[in-house]
Design a protein around this motif. Structure first.
Motif, PDB file in Angstrom:
ATOM      1  N   THR A   2       0.829  -1.196   0.000  1.00 18.60           N
ATOM      2  CA  THR A   2       0.000   0.000   0.000  1.00 18.60           C
ATOM      3  C   THR A   2       0.871   1.257   0.000  1.00 18.60           C
ATOM      4  N   ILE A   3       0.223   2.405  -0.045  1.00 21.55           N
ATOM      5  CA  ILE A   3       0.947   3.673  -0.068  1.00 21.55           C
ATOM      6  C   ILE A   3       1.132   4.191   1.359  1.00 21.55           C
ATOM      7  N   PRO A   4       2.121   5.083   1.594  1.00 17.43           N
ATOM      8  CA  PRO A   4       2.401   5.502   2.970  1.00 17.43           C
ATOM      9  C   PRO A   4       1.347   6.404   3.608  1.00 17.43           C
ATOM     10  N   HIS A   5       0.683   7.254   2.831  1.00 17.44           N
ATOM     11  CA  HIS A   5      -0.285   8.172   3.432  1.00 17.44           C
ATOM     12  C   HIS A   5      -1.321   8.599   2.402  1.00 17.44           C
ATOM     13  N   GLU A   6      -2.390   9.230   2.898  1.00 15.19           N
ATOM     14  CA  GLU A   6      -3.471   9.720   2.044  1.00 15.19           C
ATOM     15  C   GLU A   6      -2.998  10.964   1.295  1.00 15.19           C
ATOM     16  N   ILE A   7      -3.424  11.102   0.039  1.00 15.08           N
ATOM     17  CA  ILE A   7      -2.998  12.260  -0.753  1.00 15.08           C
ATOM     18  C   ILE A   7      -4.007  12.553  -1.850  1.00 15.08           C
ATOM     19  N   ILE A   8      -4.101  13.826  -2.227  1.00 14.85           N
ATOM     20  CA  ILE A   8      -4.961  14.218  -3.342  1.00 14.85           C
ATOM     21  C   ILE A   8      -4.083  14.805  -4.429  1.00 14.85           C
ATOM     22  N   GLY A   9      -4.217  14.273  -5.645  1.00 12.79           N
ATOM     23  CA  GLY A   9      -3.490  14.796  -6.800  1.00 12.79           C
ATOM     24  C   GLY A   9      -4.460  15.522  -7.709  1.00 12.79           C
ATOM     25  N   LYS A  10      -4.017  16.642  -8.266  1.00 12.11           N
ATOM     26  CA  LYS A  10      -4.898  17.424  -9.133  1.00 12.11           C
ATOM     27  C   LYS A  10      -4.216  17.719 -10.451  1.00 12.11           C
ATOM     28  N   TYR A  11      -4.992  17.702 -11.514  1.00 14.87           N
ATOM     29  CA  TYR A  11      -4.543  18.161 -12.814  1.00 14.87           C
ATOM     30  C   TYR A  11      -5.756  18.737 -13.529  1.00 14.87           C
ATOM     31  N   SER A  29      -9.387  15.465 -10.126  1.00 13.82           N
ATOM     32  CA  SER A  29      -8.742  15.238  -8.832  1.00 13.82           C
ATOM     33  C   SER A  29      -8.805  13.751  -8.525  1.00 13.82           C
ATOM     34  N   VAL A  30      -7.727  13.238  -7.941  1.00 14.41           N
ATOM     35  CA  VAL A  30      -7.675  11.829  -7.567  1.00 14.41           C
ATOM     36  C   VAL A  30      -7.255  11.733  -6.112  1.00 14.41           C
ATOM     37  N   LEU A  31      -8.090  11.084  -5.292  1.00 13.16           N
ATOM     38  CA  LEU A  31      -7.792  10.850  -3.889  1.00 13.16           C
ATOM     39  C   LEU A  31      -7.256   9.428  -3.748  1.00 13.16           C
ATOM     40  N   LEU A  32      -6.079   9.282  -3.168  1.00 11.50           N
ATOM     41  CA  LEU A  32      -5.482   7.968  -2.916  1.00 11.50           C
ATOM     42  C   LEU A  32      -5.366   7.777  -1.416  1.00 11.50           C
ATOM     43  N   LYS A  33      -5.839   6.615  -0.933  1.00  6.29           N
ATOM     44  CA  LYS A  33      -5.819   6.312   0.494  1.00  6.29           C
ATOM     45  C   LYS A  33      -5.173   4.955   0.719  1.00  6.29           C
ATOM     46  N   PRO A  34      -4.330   4.831   1.749  1.00  8.14           N
ATOM     47  CA  PRO A  34      -3.786   3.507   2.057  1.00  8.14           C
ATOM     48  C   PRO A  34      -4.894   2.576   2.566  1.00  8.14           C
ATOM     49  N   ALA A  35      -4.745   1.288   2.313  1.00  6.95           N
ATOM     50  CA  ALA A  35      -5.738   0.306   2.752  1.00  6.95           C
ATOM     51  C   ALA A  35      -5.031  -0.874   3.406  1.00  6.95           C
ATOM     52  N   CYS A  36      -5.756  -1.590   4.272  1.00  8.49           N
ATOM     53  CA  CYS A  36      -5.156  -2.735   4.943  1.00  8.49           C
ATOM     54  C   CYS A  36      -5.039  -3.917   3.976  1.00  8.49           C
ATOM     55  N   LEU A  58      -7.208   2.427  -1.721  1.00 11.33           N
ATOM     56  CA  LEU A  58      -8.542   2.958  -1.979  1.00 11.33           C
ATOM     57  C   LEU A  58      -8.375   4.247  -2.767  1.00 11.33           C
ATOM     58  N   SER A  59      -9.275   4.509  -3.729  1.00 13.35           N
ATOM     59  CA  SER A  59      -9.148   5.754  -4.470  1.00 13.35           C
ATOM     60  C   SER A  59     -10.507   6.250  -4.908  1.00 13.35           C
ATOM     61  N   LYS A  60     -10.579   7.556  -5.115  1.00 19.76           N
ATOM     62  CA  LYS A  60     -11.799   8.171  -5.625  1.00 19.76           C
ATOM     63  C   LYS A  60     -11.376   9.216  -6.639  1.00 19.76           C
ATOM     64  N   SER A  61     -11.970   9.136  -7.825  1.00 21.33           N
ATOM     65  CA  SER A  61     -11.707  10.116  -8.866  1.00 21.33           C
ATOM     66  C   SER A  61     -12.818  11.151  -8.832  1.00 21.33           C
ATOM     67  N   ILE A  62     -12.442  12.428  -8.708  1.00 14.75           N
ATOM     68  CA  ILE A  62     -13.410  13.508  -8.558  1.00 14.75           C
ATOM     69  C   ILE A  62     -13.222  14.496  -9.701  1.00 14.75           C
ATOM     70  N   ASN A  85      -6.349  13.263 -18.238  1.00 14.94           N
ATOM     71  CA  ASN A  85      -6.271  14.135 -17.074  1.00 14.94           C
ATOM     72  C   ASN A  85      -6.290  13.353 -15.766  1.00 14.94           C
ATOM     73  N   VAL A  86      -7.037  12.247 -15.713  1.00 13.61           N
ATOM     74  CA  VAL A  86      -7.066  11.406 -14.506  1.00 13.61           C
ATOM     75  C   VAL A  86      -5.696  10.768 -14.279  1.00 13.61           C
ATOM     76  N   VAL A  87      -5.059  10.297 -15.354  1.00 12.66           N
ATOM     77  CA  VAL A  87      -3.714   9.711 -15.241  1.00 12.66           C
ATOM     78  C   VAL A  87      -2.725  10.763 -14.753  1.00 12.66           C
ATOM     79  N   ARG A  88      -2.810  11.970 -15.315  1.00 13.20           N
ATOM     80  CA  ARG A  88      -1.896  13.045 -14.901  1.00 13.20           C
ATOM     81  C   ARG A  88      -2.147  13.456 -13.446  1.00 13.20           C
ATOM     82  N   ALA A  89      -3.405  13.455 -13.011  1.00 11.54           N
ATOM     83  CA  ALA A  89      -3.725  13.765 -11.613  1.00 11.54           C
ATOM     84  C   ALA A  89      -3.155  12.687 -10.683  1.00 11.54           C
TER      85      ALA A  89
END
Length: 171
Positions: free
Chosen positions: A85-94, A98-105, A129-133, A140-144
């Motif tokens: 998984t990833i180390p922490h929650e983050i939001i990427g924008k382009y 916007s793409v929200l990435l969240k670590p999961a168990c 876990l992720s949510k595309s907004i 654009n989603v890939v770049r975000a």
């Protein structure tokens, strides 16, 4: 004298996995009719944390895909993955994506839309876990997603920023 090709070359696995995200066809009207052109968006990764994307355009599908894969291999970035998984929650924008990435168990799997899933799968993440907004345009989603990856910090970076060692940070 017997001549054999590829005697010492044994079949080795590909270094990168390649995923075609989108293939877009555009038409230009010319005097003789319509001229078709193709744009391919691909994601390549080694499933060990390195991942890249490329956009290739050509008049032929296979040529567009080949160009996009070459471009993807040229701009690889590293995604810090720990225990799948990833180390922490983050939001990427382009732009408006916007793409929200969240670590999961462990055992959660990649819960993401097709474009984000392709990037995370190629990188080697197994539980995210992720949510595309916003805009759902695949480029654009890939770049975000790559914007989020670029902003992500690994444990060594955090420790260095705080002026501590890894052992002090984890206690």
């Amino acid at each position: 004298m017997e001549h054999r090709k590829n005697v010492d070359k044994e079949p080795r696995e590909k270094e990168f996995i390649e995923k075609l995200v989108t293939l877009n066809r555009t038409a230009k009207t010319v005097k003789g009719g319509r001229r078709m052109s193709f744009a391919a968006l691909t994601v390549v990764g080694d499933r060990k944390g390195r991942v890249g994307y490329g956009l290739g355009k050509a008049n032929d599908v296979s040529e567009a895909i080949k160009k996009s894969i070459d471009k993807a291999k040229r701009n690889l970035v590293t995604l810090p993955i720990k225990n799948g998984t990833i180390p922490h929650e983050i939001i990427g924008k382009y732009k408006s994506s916007s793409v929200l990435l969240k670590p999961a168990c462990s055992g959660t799997g990649i819960i993401a839309g097709g474009t984000v899933r392709a990037v995370l799968d190629a990188a080697g993440a197994t539980d995210v876990l992720s949510k595309s907004i916003g805009s759902s345009a695949s480029v654009n989603v890939v770049r975000a997603t790559f914007n989020a990856i670029a902003k992500m910090l690994d444990a060594r970076t955090v420790a260095a920023n705080r002026g501590k060692t890894l052992a002090e940070l984890w206690g």
